[in-house]
Design a protein around this motif. Structure first.
Motif, PDB file in Angstrom:
ATOM      1  N   GLN A   1      10.210  -6.130  -7.600  1.00 26.12           N
ATOM      2  CA  GLN A   1      11.454  -6.136  -6.830  1.00 26.12           C
ATOM      3  C   GLN A   1      12.474  -7.054  -7.495  1.00 26.12           C
TER       4      GLN A   1
ATOM      5  N   GLN B   1       3.801  -5.162   7.527  1.00 27.58           N
ATOM      6  CA  GLN B   1       3.110  -5.944   6.512  1.00 27.58           C
ATOM      7  C   GLN B   1       1.696  -6.130   7.015  1.00 27.58           C
ATOM      8  N   ALA B   2       0.732  -6.111   6.094  1.00 27.12           N
ATOM      9  CA  ALA B   2      -0.643  -6.276   6.512  1.00 27.12           C
ATOM     10  C   ALA B   2      -0.840  -7.676   7.066  1.00 27.12           C
TER      11      ALA B   2
ATOM     12  N   VAL C   1       2.608  -5.512   0.659  1.00 28.74           N
ATOM     13  CA  VAL C   1       3.576  -5.386  -0.430  1.00 28.74           C
ATOM     14  C   VAL C   1       3.614  -6.654  -1.275  1.00 28.74           C
ATOM     15  N   GLY C   2       3.798  -6.506  -2.561  1.00 27.36           N
ATOM     16  CA  GLY C   2       3.948  -7.666  -3.424  1.00 27.36           C
ATOM     17  C   GLY C   2       4.995  -7.416  -4.495  1.00 27.36           C
ATOM     18  N   ASP C   3       5.770  -8.439  -4.799  1.00 32.57           N
ATOM     19  CA  ASP C   3       6.772  -8.353  -5.864  1.00 32.57           C
ATOM     20  C   ASP C   3       6.135  -8.855  -7.148  1.00 32.57           C
TER      21      ASP C   3
ATOM     22  N   ARG D   1      -4.868  -9.170  -6.332  1.00 34.99           N
ATOM     23  CA  ARG D   1      -6.009  -9.950  -5.866  1.00 34.99           C
ATOM     24  C   ARG D   1      -5.838 -10.314  -4.384  1.00 34.99           C
ATOM     25  N   ARG D   2      -4.617 -10.707  -4.040  1.00 34.23           N
ATOM     26  CA  ARG D   2      -4.353 -11.050  -2.646  1.00 34.23           C
ATOM     27  C   ARG D   2      -4.539  -9.827  -1.749  1.00 34.23           C
TER      28      ARG D   2
ATOM     29  N   LEU E   1       9.252   1.700  -4.077  1.00 33.35           N
ATOM     30  CA  LEU E   1       8.929   1.154  -2.766  1.00 33.35           C
ATOM     31  C   LEU E   1       9.515   2.047  -1.660  1.00 33.35           C
TER      32      LEU E   1
ATOM     33  N   ARG F   1      -7.600 -10.672   0.497  1.00 33.15           N
ATOM     34  CA  ARG F   1      -7.179 -11.116   1.818  1.00 33.15           C
ATOM     35  C   ARG F   1      -6.966  -9.963   2.777  1.00 33.15           C
TER      36      ARG F   1
ATOM     37  N   GLN G   1       7.484  -9.027 -10.052  1.00 29.18           N
ATOM     38  CA  GLN G   1       8.499  -9.661 -10.907  1.00 29.18           C
ATOM     39  C   GLN G   1       8.495  -9.120 -12.338  1.00 29.18           C
TER      40      GLN G   1
ATOM     41  N   GLU H   1      -2.133 -11.332  -9.575  1.00 28.30           N
ATOM     42  CA  GLU H   1      -2.271 -12.222  -8.416  1.00 28.30           C
ATOM     43  C   GLU H   1      -2.018 -11.464  -7.117  1.00 28.30           C
ATOM     44  N   ASN H   2      -0.959 -10.635  -7.127  1.00 34.61           N
ATOM     45  CA  ASN H   2      -0.651  -9.838  -5.937  1.00 34.61           C
ATOM     46  C   ASN H   2      -1.807  -8.922  -5.582  1.00 34.61           C
TER      47      ASN H   2
END
Lengths: 359, 415
Positions: B46, B4-5, B83-85, B98-99, B58, B103, B87, B95-96
């Motif tokens: 996921q 994970q980053a 990685v982002g879920d 963007r993160r 994935l 970040r 949904q 939002e994912n």
């Protein structure tokens, strides 16, 4: 200003200033801080309903969602040639306030489960209006890719999506990661908190508490509960609208998801986890849960489980919420005092108090 | 290697002096310079109705990243994934992303499964000047009216599926009565428009189109309408778990026996979920592991590696995910930098052969032009394994079924 006031304003400002940086070491980032503050505005408003007035509304998402749609439609559809930030905010908040006033007039005389169910039903109605009105709202796809107009300040205008100057802050990230949006959201949050503090410490807040604790008795003392509840409902709705409008303009997009039961439920969870009847509780709750949703969901697929366990743990072990438990003191609150018929010291500031109230 | 980053900013995460020292003295590590990393974002569902598809993508992403990192990475940089879920929800996907960008410093976002999420993420990536390699998104919008300079989509689109299906099926069903059950968002609308656009001029009669929101679990009201209308063809434009529910419920209404069922887009997991009810159902896909592995060595290599690693063959979305990572890697290497503008210049019009027929990236709308398969479901007893769900009716050349560049609504932003 009293010492308590100074302490409140100073600490709030300090907290808002360091917030985007202190979350850096635990995997947060300034964009998340901005989102948390924006959403927390709605939660703070909702706390006035659930915490102070004891009204469990399951329909806050309607105000939040309609707020975001109104703001983006103002920019992209109603005034596409002159998109103006303030106009979008004003139209959005104005519309939602009227909407809350209208809905509030229908529901404030309902109690308990009926109040919850009717607010839920009304919110669902708005969800379907937004969902079905495809020409205006683009249905399930939502409004997308709408760039936020610059913030006009008279002498200049600020592009809120521009970053602050670069400055390395070691373990706390970089100042350049923070966008002007954060500063704007922090100012709005500061004003909202100051407003809420004044409101809840005023006689209005005390009467709301009295109505929550014993509606009949507060009526006998001479207050009209429906009026107070309507005011609380309208203020909570307006703040949800403000929050939604900011979120819409910040993201440049919105979607019927903003009006779903999930979103309404989120506000309940945020407020309960953080701590009802506390000023900062809703902000803490919003921050914690959004942090989990955003940061933990990237680490593990079981993040829903973690979120659920925290919610259960708070309900079972910290019934006052995280902040509520931390701040719990063994003194009788103002609501109890007013019910006990204690004489209020100092001049009454609330002109809306019905005549004939014995003080 | 699939880390994970970690919280970090900038496009490169340069290891410290200690890392360099370890690398220099290590006999295994051939790179004696500080190990550079490049972060990419994997934004897939996921959870939610399209989670099977997201999880399979994935798996393919992980496989591709492991393979690339084991061979020295991208221009000497190890790929790290954030990685982002999503949904299956557009706001969460945004939002994912963007993160990942703000970040983690991701230079490329890839993902999808729902076109609503893909279109929303595409808008954000355009704003953030970040490459978006859309994976499983089938709506025309992604590379048509909602196209963006920074977005590439290799997966087939609704127009391609509609034209491919029409070419194969018109002789048999073209003039009958058609009943549509459609997912009420960009993808469903796109498929419905594309299908009726092709079919109605040929004499097909559309009786009704019932729109249902994404995530619908009870299709009985739509299906009883379909039952009453007695159509010749029932088109179920639903995807993921929604499609499985819709087809299985259609079987309870006896519709799978009485009418021809078309599912404009399906994959291995959906066919597995529908079981025998998927028998005779006609669908399209950009890739089918059984067919392509038998025909193309590169596909066989990928399918074997995937089977070995995960014990099941890749779905068509997984194939697109795998190829997207390689396409991005090769594009970065051709352009010699992580600069999005240089990358896009090297991608536009690029011809390549991956796991299927030769294909290319169209410069005008960033749509991958590649083949589209028309498939027909087979009963469970005829399936060699649970994922061998269909026989190939016809393979259409990408060029012959794509939206002609001249009639595309895509106006790509200038660099």
């Amino acid at each position: 200003m009293s010492t308590a006031d100074l302490r409140f304003y100073g600490l709030t400002l300090l907290g808002l200033m360091v917030f985007p940086f202190v979350i850096h070491p635990i995997g947060g980032y300034p964009g998340l801080a901005t989102q948390i503050l924006i959403v927390a505005i709605a939660t703070v408003g909702f706390n006035l309903l659930l915490g102070y007035a004891g009204l469990l509304s399951y329909g806050q998402a309607a105000f939040y969602g309609v707020g975001s749609y109104m703001a983006l439609l103002t920019v992209s559809r109603f005034f596409p040639s002159h998109p103006n930030f303030w106009l979008a905010m004003m139209l959005s908040i104005g519309f939602v306030t009227l909407m809350a006033l209208g809905i509030g007039a229908l529901v404030v005389r309902l109690y308990g489960i009926y109040f919850g169910l009717v607010t839920l039903a009304i919110a669902q109605m708005f969800f379907f209006i937004i969902f079905q009105w495809r020409d205006l709202t683009k249905g399930d796809d939502g409004l997308q890719g709408i760039s936020s107009p610059a913030l006009p300040l008279g002498f200049t205008s600020i592009d809120l999506s521009a970053p602050l100057p670069q400055a390395d802050l070691g373990p706390f990230g970089n100042l350049g990661d923070v966008h002007y949006w954060y500063i704007f959201a922090a100012i709005v949050m500061f004003l909202v908190l100051a407003f809420m503090r004044t409101l809840t410490q005023s006689q209005f807040g005390e009467v709301l508490g009295a109505i929550r604790e014993n509606e009949e008795r507060s009526m006998f003392v001479g207050f009209d509960p429906a009026k107070y509840k309507l005011a609380a409902f309208t203020i909570a709705g307006a703040l949800a609208g403000l929050s939604g409008a900011l979120r819409g303009l910040y993201e440049g997009s919105t979607n019927p998801d903003a009006l779903t039961v999930d979103t309404s439920g989120n506000f309940v969870i945020f407020a309960v986890v953080g701590g009802l009847k506390t000023l900062f509780g809703p902000v803490v709750g919003t921050g914690l849960i959004m942090y989990l949703q955003n940061v933990i969901s990237a680490k593990t697929e079981a993040w829903r489980l973690i979120e659920g366990l925290i919610f259960v743990a708070v309900i079972v072990f910290l019934p006052g919420g995280i902040l509520g438990t931390l701040l719990r003191r063994n003194r009788k609150g103002p609501a109890q005092r007013i019910l006990a018929g204690a004489v209020r010291t100092g001049p009454a500031t609330d002109a809306s108090v019905p005549r004939g109230v014995t003080r | 290697m699939f880390n994970q980053a970690k919280p970090s900013r900038g496009q490169f995460v340069v290891g410290g002096a200690a890392g360099a020292a370890v690398a220099a003295f290590s006999s295994v590590n051939v790179i004696a310079a500080p190990m550079k990393k490049v972060v990419i974002g994997l934004d897939v569902p996921q959870t939610g109705p399209y989670s099977d598809q997201g999880q399979d993508q994935l798996r393919a992403y992980k496989l591709a990243i492991e393979e690339i990192n084991a061979k020295g990475g991208v221009m000497g940089m190890q790929i790290e994934a954030s990685v982002g879920d999503d949904q299956t929800k557009a706001p969460v996907a945004v939002e994912n992303a963007r993160r990942m960008i703000e970040r983690d410093g991701a230079v490329m976002i890839t993902g999808g499964s729902s076109s609503a999420t893909a279109v929303a993420v595409s808008g954000l990536c355009q704003e953030k000047k970040t490459i978006f390699m859309a994976t499983l998104t089938h709506s025309n919008a992604t590379t048509d009216e909602s196209c963006h300079y920074h977005t590439f989509r290799r997966y087939n689109n609704a127009y391609m599926s509609a034209h491919a299906m029409a070419k194969t099926l018109l002789t048999k069903y073209g003039t009958g009565k058609w009943f549509h059950i459609t997912a009420d968002y960009t993808w469903g609308h796109s498929v419905y428009e594309s299908l009726t656009e092709v079919l109605e001029p040929k004499g097909a009669k559309t009786i009704k189109n019932v729109l249902l929101p994404l995530g619908t679990t009870d299709f009985s009201s739509a299906l009883s309408q379909a039952q009453a209308a007695k159509p010749d063809v029932l088109v179920i434009t639903e995807f993921g778990k929604d499609m499985v529910n819709a087809v299985n419920q259609a079987a309870q209404f006896g519709l799978t026996k009485s009418t021809k069922i078309l599912v404009p887009l399906a994959d291995e997991y959906m066919a597995k979920g529908a079981g025998d009810n998927f028998d005779n159902v006609v669908t399209t896909a950009p890739f089918y592991w059984q067919y392509h592995a038998a025909k193309y060595p590169a596909a066989k290599k990928f399918v074997d590696a995937f089977m070995k690693r995960y014990g099941a063959p890749p779905s068509n979305g997984a194939e697109c995910a795998y190829t997207n990572i390689y396409q991005w890697k090769e594009g970065v290497e051709r352009s010699g930098s992580l600069d999005p503008k240089k990358f896009i210049e090297k991608m536009e019009g690029h011809k390549f052969t991956a796991t299927k027929e030769p294909e290319y990236w169209r410069a005008s709308d960033h749509q991958g032009i590649n083949s589209c398969l028309v498939l027909e479901g087979v009963p469970v007893k005829d399936r060699a394994n649970p994922y061998a769900f269909a026989k190939v009716l016809e393979v259409h050349d990408g060029e012959s079924v794509s939206i002609p560049a001249a009639s595309s609504k895509c106006k790509i932003e200038s660099a």
